[in-house]
Write an enzyme that holds these catalytic residues in place. Sequence first.
Site: not given
Length: 429
Positions: A358-359, A292, A239, A328, A290, A387
């Site tokens: 296409c969003e 990230r 975290g 993300r 850990p 991620y």
Amino acid sequence: MHDFHYHDGTLHCEGVNLADLAIQHGTPLYVYSANTIQDHYRRLSSALNDLDHHIAFAVKANSNLSILKLLNDEGADFDIVSGGELFRVIKAGGTAEKCTFAGVGKTREEIEYSLNEGIYCFNVESEAELRFINQISSERNEIAPVAIRVNPNVDAKTHKYISTGKSENKFGIDFEFIEGLYETAAKELNNLELRGLQMHIGSQLSEVKPFVEAVQRVAPLAKKLKQKHDIKFFSIGGGIGIVYEDALASGNESWWKERGTNGTPLTIEEYASRLIPILKPLELKIMLEPGRLIVGNAGALLSKILYKKNGTAKTFAIADAGMGDLIRPALYQGHHEIVPIQNTSSQSETIDIVGPICESGDFFAQDQELPKLEEGEMIAILSSGAYGFVMASNYNSRTLPAEVLVSDKNHKLIRKRQTYEDLINGENL
Ligand code: LLP
């Protein structure tokens, strides 16, 4: 700190020129710095020297075999959440004895595969799962090692999708039930070994307070469980947050010296120095998970600006990378700093950087003041090592990008770009 910096006006990763790399391998391209990954791992480990500690890298953050091998060579353990992640760890040269298996929905196949391989521990997230693991190990006439994940009901003060330590989250078992469950397991579930206690309150935490609060709350419980059930470890989860907003500048030690003194951003040293005094008296093996922190700032996604478009409301730069490559921003409103690979423009403009998907959620920047970008120019989307690729998808039938690992002046293609054939592999007409 990290190893992305400008050299003679061109962005480099360690000693490798990223303009050359993008041309050689094409874009979108994930690039990782081996030195940064090793440095983060080693700095965390040395900050915790006073504890009997084990760093279990959260494989979900980046599961490329070469990254796992790099960390395995450093001596890392692994925090896994699926049979697939265990398979990867083993393929990368690791073993199941280095793995703790977390997650709320382990299947029979995954539990049996882990037992076959000799998993170090299952981190159990419900009473039903505890009973199911006991049933499987009893069928096999074995003892399965387990730890229970406690939900300490502490607010991690992070994005609601990555907050896990409040009672309304699906993770872990409420603090109030834990002692009773260990009692039940000790009395009734004879095919389990109660090996540890685990918690994880959330991801991308930018201050130390919630960690201190949670560890303070759970440490007395760990002590009791050690006395009563002889547990061997207490895992405090992962975290620790990283720098996204000022990512390029945070490559330098001086930036950390200036900023790191008032507690934000959270430094490894502050994390360690606040938690060690609470954890050391337990005389338990302390595990961390850990993800990230180790790989986040060690990676960037390189992309090419295909087109520019001036509308009445906005100017758009359309990149060849999209939310399928890095989700993300779309999923968590995550901010990733964007820099041009050639730092030549003296002008700036307010712009949206969007992908080809296409969003309308397919964007990397909205109304941001950035150096003026030309069509054909290359950009780096920083802090994409965690991620990033692992959450990529083939949405819109776009091929997954390639990945490259840089070490000093050398680089290696650690995953080939997908082909159209890869896209239909396994499908039948
Ligand atoms: N341990 C457990 C039990 C976890 O659930 C996680 C992350 C970690 C460790 C590693 O957390 P880290 O040190 O990386 O913060 N996709 C999201 C993050 C999801 C985190 C899920 N669990 C994002 O891109 O922000």
